[in-house]
Design an enzyme around this catalytic site. Structure first.
Site, mmCIF file in Angstrom:
data_model
loop_
_atom_site.group_PDB
_atom_site.id
_atom_site.type_symbol
_atom_site.label_atom_id
_atom_site.label_comp_id
_atom_site.label_asym_id
_atom_site.label_seq_id
_atom_site.Cartn_x
_atom_site.Cartn_y
_atom_site.Cartn_z
ATOM 1 N N HIS A 10 27.992 18.004 7.670
ATOM 2 C CA HIS A 10 28.152 16.984 6.372
ATOM 3 C C HIS A 10 29.679 16.560 6.450
ATOM 4 C CE1 HIS A 10 23.779 17.672 5.224
ATOM 5 N NE2 HIS A 10 23.816 16.947 6.141
ATOM 6 N N SER A 49 27.801 16.505 1.389
ATOM 7 C CA SER A 49 28.089 18.129 1.667
ATOM 8 C C SER A 49 27.625 18.938 0.241
ATOM 9 C CB SER A 49 29.447 18.148 1.854
ATOM 10 O OG SER A 49 29.973 19.643 1.822
ATOM 11 N N SER A 50 26.425 19.537 0.565
ATOM 12 C CA SER A 50 25.672 20.379 -0.549
ATOM 13 C C SER A 50 27.001 21.244 -1.118
ATOM 14 C CB SER A 50 24.558 20.873 -0.426
ATOM 15 O OG SER A 50 23.970 21.753 -1.219
ATOM 16 N N GLU A 70 18.662 21.317 5.674
ATOM 17 C CA GLU A 70 18.509 22.731 5.770
ATOM 18 C C GLU A 70 17.174 23.088 5.271
ATOM 19 O OE1 GLU A 70 20.130 26.853 3.849
ATOM 20 O OE2 GLU A 70 21.416 25.214 4.192
#
Length: 339
Positions: free
Chosen positions: A74, A255-256, A159
């Site tokens: 990401h 982007s986690s 995910e």
């Protein structure tokens, strides 16, 4: 150090190095006292380095185009650079011409995606992070034992979608404490829990504690599912928040792990913003700030940090210190077919 991926996540936070600082000389003048504090570790983790390297190696071996399902990681900058080299990013394996090379992203995919790729006779290169693969294996094991799997994570994250796909009829996603408190399961249900690898340590700990309170017989993973890089970068952010009034986290909006770092900084007392690249720096954030903390998510390349630090220097933050909280030396080897 070059190692084969371990079956369990390294416990990189059990004995962290004591924070150390390196300091550049103060230039003096009207901006004396203004400084940037860099966090170390920051940036690419082993899983990200492996995934990018796999796309690059696939291009060397097979030529262009090499198709990549979803973003390989990401980060928009990384995606653009790989596109320039001949990678073609698609949303679904259905968009890949039959028989062509298809790389699965570091976030993993469901068995249904794998089956569809096989039916289309795609030449699959699986860049799933080994630590994500570990969670998939745990989900399959728990479900095979007849247990309900409570997956702590964000339902719309790739995910989580891939992990749920391992046992969709046996898996429930819990995103926050409220979800954990509202979770309804039969009183005799055998329950296990797993977590997305890129979550906030503190928040996940609270959710897991609530699940254990409600379901005393619940079983967790054999080792922490949150990856070593997320743990290390969050620990470093806590140190930054103690030093700096403002913490800038370089990383993409999707982007986690980068978003979680911003949340950690705020929770520990600093103002914090996610900065995709230097063009997203709002100079108004710097008003009245003497110390700016800078770090980056596990999918952000160092060049973006360098550009941000250079711009901060132009704005008077010429002194650069570094706080090191631990040292990373983990490497995930690429599969033999790409070596």
């Amino acid at each position: 150090m070059n190692t084969t991926p371990a079956p369990t996540a390294p416990d990189a936070t059990s004995a962290p190095d004591a924070p150390t600082a390196t300091t550049a000389p103060d230039a003096g003048g009207p901006d004396a006292g203004k400084r940037v504090v860099l966090a170390e570790p920051r940036g690419f983790c082993a899983g990200v380095q492996r995934a990018i390297g796999m796309v690059e190696r696939a291009l060397e071996l097979h030529g262009s185009p090499v198709y990549v399902r979803k973003q390989i990681i990401h980060n928009a900058y990384v995606v653009r650079q790989l596109e320039k080299r001949g990678a073609v990013f698609v949303e679904s394996e259905e968009e890949v011409p039959e028989g062509r090379v298809c790389v699965f992203s570091a976030h993993g995919v469901s068995p249904a995606v794998r089956a569809n790729a096989a039916a289309r006779q795609l030449n699959v290169i699986d860049a799933t992070c080994p630590l994500v693969s570990k969670v998939h294996q745990e989900a399959k094991r728990f479900a095979a034992g007849g247990r309900t799997v409570v997956l702590i994570g964000h339902a719309d994250h790739e995910e989580v979608e891939g992990t749920v796909g391992e046992a969709p009829e046996h898996t429930v996603v819990v995103e926050n404490l409220e979800d954990a408190r509202a979770l309804e399961l039969p009183p005799d249900a055998e329950v296990s829990y797993l977590t997305q690898t890129t979550l906030s340590l503190d928040e996940t700990r609270d959710i897991a504690a609530e699940l254990k309170r409600r379901f005393p017989q619940i079983k967790g993973p054999g080792s922490d599912d949150i990856c070593y890089a997320s743990q290390n970068r969050q620990n470093a952010v806590k140190e930054l928040a103690a030093e700096a009034e403002l913490v800038l986290v370089v990383g993409s909006d999707n982007s986690s792990n980068s978003v979680r770092m911003v949340e950690v900084a705020i929770r520990h007392g600093a103002r914090s913003y996610l900065v995709n690249d230097v063009s997203r720096l709002d100079e108004g954030w710097l008003r009245g700030v003497r110390t700016v903390g800078v770090t980056s998510g596990a999918s952000a390349p160092e060049i973006l940090v360098e550009q941000l630090v250079a711009r901060l220097a132009e704005l008077g933050y010429g002194r650069v210190d570094t706080i090191t909280t631990t040292t990373e030396d983990i490497v995930f080897a690429m599969p033999g077919s790409l070596q």
